[in-house]
Design a protein around this motif. Sequence first.
Motif, PDB file in Angstrom:
ATOM      1  N   SER A 143       0.814  -1.220   0.000  1.00  0.00           N
ATOM      2  CA  SER A 143       0.000   0.000   0.000  1.00  0.00           C
ATOM      3  C   SER A 143       0.848   1.271   0.000  1.00  0.00           C
ATOM      4  CB  SER A 143      -0.958  -0.012   1.199  1.00  0.00           C
ATOM      5  OG  SER A 143      -1.907  -1.052   1.076  1.00  0.00           O
ATOM      6  N   PRO A 144       1.896   1.361   0.851  1.00  0.00           N
ATOM      7  CA  PRO A 144       2.730   2.563   0.799  1.00  0.00           C
ATOM      8  C   PRO A 144       3.388   2.777  -0.562  1.00  0.00           C
ATOM      9  CG  PRO A 144       3.135   1.369   2.827  1.00  0.00           C
ATOM     10  CD  PRO A 144       2.301   0.473   1.967  1.00  0.00           C
ATOM     11  N   ASN A 145       3.827   1.695  -1.213  1.00  0.00           N
ATOM     12  CA  ASN A 145       4.473   1.838  -2.518  1.00  0.00           C
ATOM     13  C   ASN A 145       3.486   2.299  -3.583  1.00  0.00           C
ATOM     14  OD1 ASN A 145       6.883   1.032  -1.392  1.00  0.00           O
ATOM     15  ND2 ASN A 145       6.799  -1.063  -2.172  1.00  0.00           N
ATOM     16  N   ILE A 146       2.275   1.758  -3.544  1.00  0.00           N
ATOM     17  CA  ILE A 146       1.243   2.214  -4.485  1.00  0.00           C
ATOM     18  C   ILE A 146       0.927   3.683  -4.243  1.00  0.00           C
ATOM     19  CG2 ILE A 146      -1.189   1.952  -5.120  1.00  0.00           C
ATOM     20  CD1 ILE A 146      -0.862  -1.067  -4.562  1.00  0.00           C
ATOM     21  N   LYS A 147       0.851   4.071  -2.986  1.00  0.00           N
ATOM     22  CA  LYS A 147       0.585   5.471  -2.650  1.00  0.00           C
ATOM     23  C   LYS A 147       1.701   6.374  -3.186  1.00  0.00           C
ATOM     24  CE  LYS A 147      -0.243   8.559   1.296  1.00  0.00           C
ATOM     25  NZ  LYS A 147      -0.352   8.646   2.790  1.00  0.00           N
ATOM     26  N   THR A 148       2.950   5.920  -3.067  1.00  0.00           N
ATOM     27  CA  THR A 148       4.084   6.713  -3.546  1.00  0.00           C
ATOM     28  C   THR A 148       3.992   6.952  -5.043  1.00  0.00           C
ATOM     29  OG1 THR A 148       5.575   5.957  -1.792  1.00  0.00           O
ATOM     30  CG2 THR A 148       6.596   6.710  -3.842  1.00  0.00           C
ATOM     31  N   PHE A 149       3.765   5.899  -5.804  1.00  0.00           N
ATOM     32  CA  PHE A 149       3.732   6.072  -7.256  1.00  0.00           C
ATOM     33  C   PHE A 149       2.457   6.762  -7.728  1.00  0.00           C
ATOM     34  CE2 PHE A 149       7.670   3.952  -7.706  1.00  0.00           C
ATOM     35  CZ  PHE A 149       8.123   4.312  -8.973  1.00  0.00           C
ATOM     36  N   SER A 150       1.393   6.641  -6.984  1.00  0.00           N
ATOM     37  CA  SER A 150       0.189   7.402  -7.316  1.00  0.00           C
ATOM     38  C   SER A 150       0.448   8.886  -7.118  1.00  0.00           C
ATOM     39  CB  SER A 150      -0.982   6.940  -6.445  1.00  0.00           C
ATOM     40  OG  SER A 150      -1.300   5.585  -6.706  1.00  0.00           O
ATOM     41  N   TRP A 151       1.174   9.215  -6.053  1.00  0.00           N
ATOM     42  CA  TRP A 151       1.517  10.631  -5.813  1.00  0.00           C
ATOM     43  C   TRP A 151       2.419  11.158  -6.928  1.00  0.00           C
ATOM     44  CZ3 TRP A 151       5.578  13.901  -5.322  1.00  0.00           C
ATOM     45  CH2 TRP A 151       5.327  15.155  -4.772  1.00  0.00           C
ATOM     46  N   LEU A 152       3.415  10.384  -7.296  1.00  0.00           N
ATOM     47  CA  LEU A 152       4.308  10.792  -8.383  1.00  0.00           C
ATOM     48  C   LEU A 152       3.533  11.049  -9.676  1.00  0.00           C
ATOM     49  CD1 LEU A 152       7.464   8.487  -8.094  1.00  0.00           C
ATOM     50  CD2 LEU A 152       7.445  10.982  -8.128  1.00  0.00           C
ATOM     51  N   LYS A 153       2.661  10.111 -10.018  1.00  0.00           N
ATOM     52  CA  LYS A 153       1.904  10.218 -11.264  1.00  0.00           C
ATOM     53  C   LYS A 153       1.002  11.444 -11.258  1.00  0.00           C
ATOM     54  CE  LYS A 153      -1.249   7.515 -14.199  1.00  0.00           C
ATOM     55  NZ  LYS A 153      -2.405   8.443 -14.217  1.00  0.00           N
ATOM     56  N   ASP A 154       0.311  11.673 -10.149  1.00  0.00           N
ATOM     57  CA  ASP A 154      -0.677  12.744 -10.101  1.00  0.00           C
ATOM     58  C   ASP A 154      -0.054  14.118  -9.861  1.00  0.00           C
ATOM     59  OD1 ASP A 154      -2.588  10.787 -10.439  1.00  0.00           O
ATOM     60  OD2 ASP A 154      -3.075  10.655  -8.300  1.00  0.00           O
ATOM     61  N   ASN A 155       0.981  14.181  -9.022  1.00  0.00           N
ATOM     62  CA  ASN A 155       1.475  15.473  -8.554  1.00  0.00           C
ATOM     63  C   ASN A 155       2.708  15.990  -9.275  1.00  0.00           C
ATOM     64  OD1 ASN A 155      -0.100  16.262  -5.872  1.00  0.00           O
ATOM     65  ND2 ASN A 155       0.121  14.037  -5.927  1.00  0.00           N
ATOM     66  N   LEU A 156       3.507  15.106  -9.836  1.00  0.00           N
ATOM     67  CA  LEU A 156       4.686  15.564 -10.573  1.00  0.00           C
ATOM     68  C   LEU A 156       4.527  15.334 -12.074  1.00  0.00           C
ATOM     69  CD1 LEU A 156       7.805  14.618  -8.388  1.00  0.00           C
ATOM     70  CD2 LEU A 156       6.552  16.779  -8.517  1.00  0.00           C
ATOM     71  N   VAL A 157       4.351  14.079 -12.460  1.00  0.00           N
ATOM     72  CA  VAL A 157       4.277  13.763 -13.889  1.00  0.00           C
ATOM     73  C   VAL A 157       3.019  14.362 -14.513  1.00  0.00           C
ATOM     74  CG1 VAL A 157       4.309  11.937 -15.619  1.00  0.00           C
ATOM     75  CG2 VAL A 157       5.572  11.644 -13.479  1.00  0.00           C
ATOM     76  N   GLY A 158       1.889  14.097 -13.904  1.00  0.00           N
ATOM     77  CA  GLY A 158       0.626  14.593 -14.449  1.00  0.00           C
ATOM     78  C   GLY A 158       0.529  16.107 -14.447  1.00  0.00           C
ATOM     79  N   ALA A 159       1.254  16.747 -13.547  1.00  0.00           N
ATOM     80  CA  ALA A 159       1.247  18.212 -13.477  1.00  0.00           C
ATOM     81  C   ALA A 159       2.278  18.846 -14.404  1.00  0.00           C
ATOM     82  CB  ALA A 159       1.496  18.655 -12.038  1.00  0.00           C
ATOM     83  N   GLY A 160       2.967  18.023 -15.179  1.00  0.00           N
ATOM     84  CA  GLY A 160       3.937  18.557 -16.127  1.00  0.00           C
ATOM     85  C   GLY A 160       5.197  19.105 -15.490  1.00  0.00           C
ATOM     86  N   LEU A 161       5.594  18.531 -14.350  1.00  0.00           N
ATOM     87  CA  LEU A 161       6.734  19.058 -13.597  1.00  0.00           C
ATOM     88  C   LEU A 161       8.003  18.216 -13.751  1.00  0.00           C
ATOM     89  CD1 LEU A 161       4.864  20.052 -10.302  1.00  0.00           C
ATOM     90  CD2 LEU A 161       5.419  21.495 -12.282  1.00  0.00           C
ATOM     91  N   THR A 162       7.972  17.218 -14.665  1.00  0.00           N
ATOM     92  CA  THR A 162       9.133  16.347 -14.829  1.00  0.00           C
ATOM     93  C   THR A 162       9.827  16.534 -16.179  1.00  0.00           C
ATOM     94  OG1 THR A 162       7.647  14.553 -15.523  1.00  0.00           O
ATOM     95  CG2 THR A 162       8.324  14.597 -13.214  1.00  0.00           C
ATOM     96  N   GLY A 163       9.464  17.556 -16.918  1.00  0.00           N
ATOM     97  CA  GLY A 163      10.192  17.875 -18.141  1.00  0.00           C
ATOM     98  C   GLY A 163       9.588  17.295 -19.398  1.00  0.00           C
TER      99      GLY A 163
END
Length: 406
Positions: free
Chosen positions: A210-230
Amino acid sequence: MTVTLAGCGVGTGSGDVTLKVVAANYDPNEGPSTKEYWDKLSAAFEAANPGIKVDVTVYSWTVVDAKVAAMVKAGNAPDIAQIGAYSDYAAQGKLYSADDLLSVPVQANFLSNLSDAGEQSRTQYGMPFVASTRLLFYNKKLFTDAGISKAPKTWDELRTDAGMLKQKGVTYPYALPLGAEEAQAETMQWLLSGGDGYTDSVGTYTIDSSPNIKTFSWLKDNLVGAGLTGPVAPGKLNRKAAYKAFIDGQVGMLNGHPTLVKQAEAKGIKVGMVPMPGSTGPTKATMGVADWIMGFKQNGHRAEIGKFLDDVFSDKNVLGFAGQYDLLPATVSASDAMATDPEHKDLKSFLNALATSQLPPVDKTSWPTVSDAIKKNIGKAVEPGKQPATILSQLQTTATAAQNAE
């Protein structure tokens, strides 16, 4: 008496022996500096130990593991290999244990978390040669230009800072290299920052926890999905390209290892370094990495191998190699010496982090299979239209099958 001394790495004096050594090339330009290091060390050792010759062959990191594997398969194992993994050879009974080779003071001098990672069934076979760890690097000028006054300590602060960097036109506010080159390292650092990792306390894979899924969900939604990874999709971005972009002043933040510091500063980049932000505060443990050296049984040169390795792990030689390539010593005494040396002040934060770092499950013979699957697939977890839980579950299935086959 002969057996006791041999077990402590003292030569038998039974005639000329040539130790065949295969080592990896750490020269950033694939130049001769690593071979020159080994040649100088070997010449000094031979002068002090008549009857033992040392023949060192150095290969690029891209082929050295395969070269040793081919030699072992052909029944022509080297006496010593300095490569990326030891677990398969240990599991096959092809290696001497560290107890067989090293004197007690030398073996006791390894950093405990590194020597523990070199164990199978509580016996050490892999001896850590050099190490590194990861810190969050940030470009101080880009931070200042964006009005950011301090480094982030939490995921939310990292996301906010990345947004401010994007507004200032930074190409990669946070560079997230999940490409096939070294995705397993970036992934582990993020899993640790989310409070978990690849395995639990008894060594069972927990990739889809569960913690690992939460981590990658956060990455996808908050960094990648927000266009913050280039501009390059994380699954297509390799570490080498991300580091080059940082050196070129195009990256606001990324996870970096020690050798990047001087490379960046040589290009005029002022680098800040802090522990990786966690979900609610700084990550308690960072990822550690060690390269391994091991002694093969095939040629029966236990005493001579041990005597040579005792010399390899002397403070002089450990510091000489680590300092040359801005890496971290794997021994306590050399780490202490480096920490107090003004010449290596940029590495002090890494040294502090290394002592409590967590290494990937390199003791598991399944790890190469699992690592390869992560490299090839983890980038999909942050792609549009993909579900992190699905990708992590698929990786867990691969890991469980590989572990069951051990």
